[in-house]
Scaffold this motif. Structure first.
Motif, PDB file in Angstrom:
ATOM      1  N   SER A  18     -12.689  -6.523  -0.937  1.00 53.90           N
ATOM      2  CA  SER A  18     -13.164  -6.862  -2.281  1.00 53.90           C
ATOM      3  C   SER A  18     -12.213  -6.319  -3.352  1.00 53.90           C
ATOM      4  O   SER A  18     -11.937  -6.993  -4.353  1.00 53.90           O
ATOM      5  N   GLN A  19     -11.707  -5.108  -3.175  1.00 57.64           N
ATOM      6  CA  GLN A  19     -10.735  -4.550  -4.120  1.00 57.64           C
ATOM      7  C   GLN A  19      -9.449  -5.364  -4.131  1.00 57.64           C
ATOM      8  O   GLN A  19      -8.862  -5.601  -5.195  1.00 57.64           O
ATOM      9  N   PRO A  63     -10.608   4.178   3.054  1.00 63.41           N
ATOM     10  CA  PRO A  63      -9.295   3.939   2.423  1.00 63.41           C
ATOM     11  C   PRO A  63      -8.154   4.388   3.326  1.00 63.41           C
ATOM     12  O   PRO A  63      -7.105   3.752   3.385  1.00 63.41           O
ATOM     13  N   GLU A 113      -9.984  -8.522  -6.041  1.00 62.67           N
ATOM     14  CA  GLU A 113     -10.171  -8.243  -7.462  1.00 62.67           C
ATOM     15  C   GLU A 113      -8.830  -8.041  -8.172  1.00 62.67           C
ATOM     16  O   GLU A 113      -8.565  -8.648  -9.213  1.00 62.67           O
ATOM     17  N   VAL A 114      -7.969  -7.193  -7.601  1.00 70.14           N
ATOM     18  CA  VAL A 114      -6.700  -6.907  -8.270  1.00 70.14           C
ATOM     19  C   VAL A 114      -5.745  -8.088  -8.163  1.00 70.14           C
ATOM     20  O   VAL A 114      -5.030  -8.410  -9.128  1.00 70.14           O
ATOM     21  N   LEU A 169      -6.655  -0.765   0.235  1.00 70.82           N
ATOM     22  CA  LEU A 169      -7.716  -1.386  -0.539  1.00 70.82           C
ATOM     23  C   LEU A 169      -8.742  -1.989   0.418  1.00 70.82           C
ATOM     24  O   LEU A 169      -8.406  -2.345   1.553  1.00 70.82           O
ATOM     25  N   SER A 170      -9.977  -2.119  -0.045  1.00 64.98           N
ATOM     26  CA  SER A 170     -10.956  -2.898   0.710  1.00 64.98           C
ATOM     27  C   SER A 170     -10.690  -4.381   0.424  1.00 64.98           C
ATOM     28  O   SER A 170      -9.908  -4.727  -0.472  1.00 64.98           O
ATOM     29  N   ARG A 189      -0.712  -2.043  -8.662  1.00 64.19           N
ATOM     30  CA  ARG A 189      -0.721  -3.159  -9.612  1.00 64.19           C
ATOM     31  C   ARG A 189       0.654  -3.375 -10.237  1.00 64.19           C
ATOM     32  O   ARG A 189       1.089  -4.520 -10.407  1.00 64.19           O
ATOM     33  N   ASP A 222     -12.262  -1.818   4.915  1.00 67.91           N
ATOM     34  CA  ASP A 222     -13.515  -1.840   4.156  1.00 67.91           C
ATOM     35  C   ASP A 222     -14.318  -0.548   4.289  1.00 67.91           C
ATOM     36  O   ASP A 222     -15.134  -0.237   3.431  1.00 67.91           O
ATOM     37  N   VAL A 260      -5.872  -3.926   4.773  1.00 65.61           N
ATOM     38  CA  VAL A 260      -7.118  -3.631   4.078  1.00 65.61           C
ATOM     39  C   VAL A 260      -8.026  -2.847   5.021  1.00 65.61           C
ATOM     40  O   VAL A 260      -7.894  -2.923   6.245  1.00 65.61           O
ATOM     41  N   HIS A 300       0.813  -1.217   0.000  1.00 67.02           N
ATOM     42  CA  HIS A 300       0.000   0.000   0.000  1.00 67.02           C
ATOM     43  C   HIS A 300       0.847   1.267   0.000  1.00 67.02           C
ATOM     44  O   HIS A 300       0.320   2.364  -0.191  1.00 67.02           O
TER      45      HIS A 300
END
Length: 220
Positions: free
Chosen positions: A190-191, A138, A194-195, A187-188, A111, A135, A133, A105
């Motif tokens: 879920s984020q 941020p 996803e990444v 990031l959360s 990415r 949720d 993380v 982070h």
């Protein structure tokens, strides 16, 4: 102007904080062994010395010179090399394990950092990453950390005694640490999934409370 994201201002205090928190449990539980391991964002070397028990060669990399100085002084091992360097400057690759704990982070391009770490692992090797993380926010507000310190103090007092519990309580209230936390952006959950799923298809996840841990094995 001092960069609030830098660990240089509180390297000694953070080293003690990490020792008290004990952040290598998930890594040790993986039971990984091999020839070469990379600890990206190694700090003062707490994880690097654990990796040195199972790997022939360990490279620990961190941007903070004071943190690397602590690592070299307190956690020197014949099979561990500590480097002051940006993780993107690591190009030697071919690692059996690429590991990072709560470093991602801090990168300007999350990415791109994941892609780079992936490029450093050999076929059949493992990438293991833990990162914070959040949720709800941020960047959690200051009061969240202060409330947590107050609520957690009785428990830490019972576990660690007055000296260490009081140190940790004061560390949570220290201006440099709070300024650093205010510079973080998480990031959360879920984020995160996803990444990471996009970069590491088939990755396995473990929820460790304040963070998510990811393990992925490169095709052989």
């Amino acid at each position: 102007m001092v960069d609030p994201a830098s660990f240089d201002r509180f390297a000694v205090e953070y080293d003690r904080f990490v020792e008290l928190e004990g952040n290598t449990g998930w890594l040790v539980g993986l039971g990984l062994r091999g020839e070469r391991a990379l600890d990206a964002g190694c700090g003062a070397g707490q994880a690097a010395v654990r990796l040195a028990e199972g790997f022939d060669e360990v490279v620990g990399v961190d941007l903070s010179a004071p943190m690397i100085e602590l690592a070299r002084r307190k956690r020197a091992r014949s099979n561990v090399e500590y480097r002051v360097a940006d993780v993107f400057a690591i190009e030697d690759g071919g690692f059996d394990l690429v590991y990072s704990h709560t470093m991602m982070h801090h990168l300007p391009d999350y990415r791109a950092g994941l892609e780079h770490l992936k490029s450093l692992v050999r076929a059949g090797g493992t990438v293991a990453i833990v990162d914070n993380v959040s949720d709800r926010w941020p960047t959690p507000p200051r009061w969240v950390y202060l409330l947590g310190a107050w609520l957690g103090f009785p428990r830490q007092l019972a576990r660690r005694g007055i000296r260490d519990a009081w140190f940790e309580f004061r560390f949570w209230h220290s201006r440099p640490w709070l300024e650093h936390l205010a510079s973080d952006r998480y990031l959360s959950r879920s984020q995160f999934r996803e990444v990471y799923d996009d970069v590491f298809p088939g990755a396995q996840y473990t929820d460790v409370g304040f963070a998510l841990a990811m393990r992925w094995t490169a095709a052989g």
